[in-house]
Design a protein around this motif. Structure first.
Motif, PDB file in Angstrom:
ATOM      1  N   PRO A  79     -37.324  26.107  -8.314  1.00 55.28           N
ATOM      2  CA  PRO A  79     -37.907  26.800  -7.157  1.00 55.28           C
ATOM      3  C   PRO A  79     -38.518  25.812  -6.175  1.00 55.28           C
ATOM      4  O   PRO A  79     -38.964  24.725  -6.556  1.00 55.28           O
ATOM      5  N   VAL A  80     -38.522  26.171  -4.900  1.00 52.56           N
ATOM      6  CA  VAL A  80     -39.085  25.310  -3.866  1.00 52.56           C
ATOM      7  C   VAL A  80     -40.499  25.766  -3.527  1.00 52.56           C
ATOM      8  O   VAL A  80     -40.898  26.897  -3.815  1.00 52.56           O
ATOM      9  N   ASP A  81     -41.265  24.851  -2.932  1.00 49.53           N
ATOM     10  CA  ASP A  81     -42.654  25.143  -2.577  1.00 49.53           C
ATOM     11  C   ASP A  81     -42.783  25.734  -1.178  1.00 49.53           C
ATOM     12  O   ASP A  81     -43.702  26.507  -0.898  1.00 49.53           O
ATOM     13  N   LEU A  82     -41.863  25.348  -0.292  1.00 46.46           N
ATOM     14  CA  LEU A  82     -41.965  25.737   1.107  1.00 46.46           C
ATOM     15  C   LEU A  82     -40.571  25.888   1.690  1.00 46.46           C
ATOM     16  O   LEU A  82     -39.693  25.061   1.443  1.00 46.46           O
ATOM     17  N   ILE A  83     -40.374  26.955   2.456  1.00 50.35           N
ATOM     18  CA  ILE A  83     -39.150  27.140   3.244  1.00 50.35           C
ATOM     19  C   ILE A  83     -39.535  27.077   4.711  1.00 50.35           C
ATOM     20  O   ILE A  83     -40.444  27.775   5.160  1.00 50.35           O
ATOM     21  N   VAL A  84     -38.864  26.206   5.468  1.00 51.63           N
ATOM     22  CA  VAL A  84     -39.049  26.131   6.914  1.00 51.63           C
ATOM     23  C   VAL A  84     -37.671  26.316   7.532  1.00 51.63           C
ATOM     24  O   VAL A  84     -36.755  25.533   7.243  1.00 51.63           O
ATOM     25  N   THR A  85     -37.517  27.318   8.383  1.00 45.56           N
ATOM     26  CA  THR A  85     -36.178  27.616   8.886  1.00 45.56           C
ATOM     27  C   THR A  85     -36.253  28.411  10.174  1.00 45.56           C
ATOM     28  O   THR A  85     -37.303  28.961  10.530  1.00 45.56           O
ATOM     29  N   SER A  86     -35.131  28.475  10.870  1.00 47.06           N
ATOM     30  CA  SER A  86     -34.989  29.304  12.058  1.00 47.06           C
ATOM     31  C   SER A  86     -33.670  30.050  11.937  1.00 47.06           C
ATOM     32  O   SER A  86     -32.602  29.435  12.040  1.00 47.06           O
ATOM     33  N   PRO A  87     -33.718  31.353  11.695  1.00 47.91           N
ATOM     34  CA  PRO A  87     -32.474  32.100  11.530  1.00 47.91           C
ATOM     35  C   PRO A  87     -31.734  32.256  12.844  1.00 47.91           C
ATOM     36  O   PRO A  87     -32.344  32.200  13.924  1.00 47.91           O
ATOM     37  N   PRO A  88     -30.423  32.436  12.788  1.00 47.67           N
ATOM     38  CA  PRO A  88     -29.680  32.726  14.022  1.00 47.67           C
ATOM     39  C   PRO A  88     -30.115  34.077  14.570  1.00 47.67           C
ATOM     40  O   PRO A  88     -30.662  34.905  13.838  1.00 47.67           O
ATOM     41  N   TYR A  89     -29.873  34.275  15.852  1.00 48.20           N
ATOM     42  CA  TYR A  89     -30.200  35.557  16.478  1.00 48.20           C
ATOM     43  C   TYR A  89     -28.940  36.409  16.589  1.00 48.20           C
ATOM     44  O   TYR A  89     -27.829  35.879  16.643  1.00 48.20           O
ATOM     45  N   ALA A  90     -29.122  37.706  16.662  1.00 46.39           N
ATOM     46  CA  ALA A  90     -27.982  38.620  16.716  1.00 46.39           C
ATOM     47  C   ALA A  90     -27.154  38.383  17.971  1.00 46.39           C
ATOM     48  O   ALA A  90     -27.666  38.486  19.084  1.00 46.39           O
ATOM     49  N   THR A  91     -25.883  38.048  17.781  1.00 45.03           N
ATOM     50  CA  THR A  91     -24.858  37.878  18.830  1.00 45.03           C
ATOM     51  C   THR A  91     -25.247  36.855  19.888  1.00 45.03           C
ATOM     52  O   THR A  91     -24.658  36.815  20.966  1.00 45.03           O
ATOM     53  N   SER A  92     -26.208  35.985  19.604  1.00 48.63           N
ATOM     54  CA  SER A  92     -26.679  35.041  20.613  1.00 48.63           C
ATOM     55  C   SER A  92     -25.797  33.800  20.694  1.00 48.63           C
ATOM     56  O   SER A  92     -25.339  33.427  21.763  1.00 48.63           O
ATOM     57  N   TYR A  93     -25.591  33.134  19.571  1.00 47.28           N
ATOM     58  CA  TYR A  93     -24.745  31.943  19.530  1.00 47.28           C
ATOM     59  C   TYR A  93     -23.609  32.163  18.539  1.00 47.28           C
ATOM     60  O   TYR A  93     -23.831  32.617  17.413  1.00 47.28           O
ATOM     61  N   GLU A  94     -22.393  31.850  18.961  1.00 44.87           N
ATOM     62  CA  GLU A  94     -21.256  31.827  18.037  1.00 44.87           C
ATOM     63  C   GLU A  94     -21.055  30.366  17.632  1.00 44.87           C
ATOM     64  O   GLU A  94     -20.368  29.603  18.301  1.00 44.87           O
ATOM     65  N   TYR A  95     -21.711  29.969  16.541  1.00 48.06           N
ATOM     66  CA  TYR A  95     -21.701  28.561  16.160  1.00 48.06           C
ATOM     67  C   TYR A  95     -20.290  28.057  15.841  1.00 48.06           C
ATOM     68  O   TYR A  95     -19.971  26.897  16.101  1.00 48.06           O
ATOM     69  N   ALA A  96     -19.449  28.924  15.280  1.00 51.77           N
ATOM     70  CA  ALA A  96     -18.075  28.498  15.006  1.00 51.77           C
ATOM     71  C   ALA A  96     -17.356  28.142  16.302  1.00 51.77           C
ATOM     72  O   ALA A  96     -16.562  27.190  16.345  1.00 51.77           O
ATOM     73  N   ASP A  97     -17.638  28.871  17.367  1.00 53.87           N
ATOM     74  CA  ASP A  97     -17.015  28.584  18.661  1.00 53.87           C
ATOM     75  C   ASP A  97     -17.622  27.335  19.297  1.00 53.87           C
ATOM     76  O   ASP A  97     -16.911  26.499  19.861  1.00 53.87           O
ATOM     77  N   LEU A  98     -18.942  27.206  19.202  1.00 53.99           N
ATOM     78  CA  LEU A  98     -19.613  26.067  19.829  1.00 53.99           C
ATOM     79  C   LEU A  98     -19.234  24.744  19.170  1.00 53.99           C
ATOM     80  O   LEU A  98     -19.265  23.696  19.808  1.00 53.99           O
ATOM     81  N   HIS A  99     -18.869  24.784  17.885  1.00 55.47           N
ATOM     82  CA  HIS A  99     -18.508  23.563  17.167  1.00 55.47           C
ATOM     83  C   HIS A  99     -17.003  23.465  16.918  1.00 55.47           C
ATOM     84  O   HIS A  99     -16.559  22.735  16.030  1.00 55.47           O
TER      85      HIS A  99
END
Length: 430
Positions: free
Chosen positions: A252-272
């Motif tokens: 188990p980890v002690d801390l999670i730091v993250t930023s989830p994607p937003y709904a329909t905001s970025y299509e990462y597969a397209d951007l990359h």
């Protein structure tokens, strides 16, 4: 700081929907005078949050009495959390469904010898004029790549890619590092329109020479390895896969730091897509949309979704349904995924561990997509005891709060309004 306790879950749904509006702004989470390590800049990445956010999250955890020996980022993107954890000798676990993201993150975990890297780069440049002109990518991938480049740029990229493979092969740390260097120059030498949220061609763009751009990129990376190469490194595990179904960390980890994607905001597969196609991750970048959280290509039946959505998600989807059914179905799918994300975060953390999310709201068809509030309710439903929330101002958004159809930020009013703040959502596991 706004604190939302589990016992307040009995409040009526309209109160829940609006509850985050009273969250205060925090200068602590908004800005920093600390300079970021140069390693963050070895590869561009859309919507990367500032590195100081990780430092603030670590401070928050320690104020709550949590000793952090291992931190996780479940949407690891370009490795911001990994870098900041590594510089502090803190272990890291991360995952991302995007293969370009996990490549960048993995490379940032390395401690390469700067002189060896520089010498290898010089040999690649020496091989370049004599390298094969036969593309190593499939014909299908080549057909998708060619429109993005002048013919001469495409041919030079073929030779450069073959020179890299001839010198370092396709396995090992140096192979990954030069894959990253090659990936980093693709947009700069292409017709890709700068600062666009969506892929679009700029036929008037004058691209620099491929080999000159590669030399400059390698020089930057060599300087980075000289800066961090002798610094201590902690254990790091990077997994390609979705947080929805990847195996949990061994410990188990002690801390999670993250930023989830937003709904329909970025299509990462397209951007990359340029990197994904050149590096052989796919013959068609659209195949990489499968399983991506927030993509508009995944939609859920409204009837099925409403049986499982929490109250905030249900209210947003209902509000959107009459205006744009397809968008409502995509947002429903996104919200259901985020509810699973909250459950998985609870599974990944040790008792007393903390999750820190950077999340913003968006707008579709005139409806506020209350991502932050939905996340708060998802965390409470998943067993987190209480949730604390503050807002941080995004410096460039007040002056350009709208997006144009091509995805670029603008001060001109459009239907796509961009909020000028993000929420820092902090939740502790019982």
């Amino acid at each position: 700081m706004l604190t939302i306790e589990l016992t307040r879950q009995e409040q009526i749904a309209p109160w829940r929907y609006n509850r985050l509006r009273s969250a205060p702004y925090s200068n602590e989470w908004t800005e920093s005078i600390e300079a970021e390590s140069r390693i963050h800049r070895i590869h561009s990445y859309p919507a990367r949050f500032p590195a100081f956010i990780v430092h603030r999250a670590l401070e928050h955890a320690r104020r709550q009495g949590v000793e952090v020996n291992r931190v996780a980022d479940i949407f690891c993107g370009s490795g911001t959390v990994l870098v900041e954890a590594s510089l502090r000798s803190i272990g890291f676990w991360g995952c991302d469904i995007n293969p370009v993201a996990t490549l960048i993150t993995r490379v940032k975990s390395y401690r390469l010898n700067a002189d060896t890297f520089g010498g290898t780069a010089a040999r690649i440049v020496d091989r370049f004029p004599r390298a094969s002109r036969v593309p190593h990518v499939s014909g299908r991938a080549a057909d998708r790549l060619r429109p993005w480049f002048e013919d001469s740029q495409f041919d030079d990229l073929v030779r450069l890619r073959n020179a890299v493979l001839d010198e370092v092969g396709d396995h090992g740390e140096f192979a990954a590092a030069f894959d990253c260097a090659f990936s980093a120059i693709l947009k700069p030498v292409s017709r890709w329109r700068s600062r666009s949220r969506k892929p679009s061609l700029d036929p008037l763009r004058a691209a620099p020479l491929v080999i000159d751009t590669f030399v400059r990129q390698c020089r930057v990376m060599q300087e980075v390895w000289a800066e961090v190469g002798s610094s201590p490194s902690a254990s790091a595990e990077i997994v390609r896969g979705s947080i929805i179904d990847v195996p949990r960390p061994a410990e188990p980890v002690d801390l999670i730091v993250t930023s989830p994607p937003y709904a329909t905001s970025y299509e990462y597969a397209d951007l990359h897509q340029l990197s994904a196609l050149w590096l052989g991750f796919a013959d068609d970048h659209r195949d990489l949309r499968t399983g991506v959280i927030g993509t508009s290509s995944r939609r859920s039946s409204i009837a099925t979704a409403l049986r499982n959505l929490n109250s905030v998600g249900e209210q947003v989807v209902f509000s959107l349904f009459d205006r744009d059914r397809r968008a409502a179905e995509a947002v429903a799918s996104y919200f259901l995924d985020i509810q699973k994300v909250a459950q998985r975060c609870h599974e990944f953390l040790r008792p007393g561990g903390i999750s820190v999310f950077v999340v913003g709201n968006t707008q579709l068809s005139g409806v506020r997509i209350d991502n932050a509030n939905h996340l708060v309710e998802s965390l409470l439903d998943s067993g987190f005891l209480d949730v604390s929330v503050v807002k941080r101002q995004i410096s460039n958004k007040p002056n350009t709060p709208y997006r144009l159809p091509n995805g670029r930020l603008s001060s001109t009013r459009t239907e796509m309004h961009i909020y000028a703040e993000e929420y820092i959502v902090m939740a502790q596991r019982g």
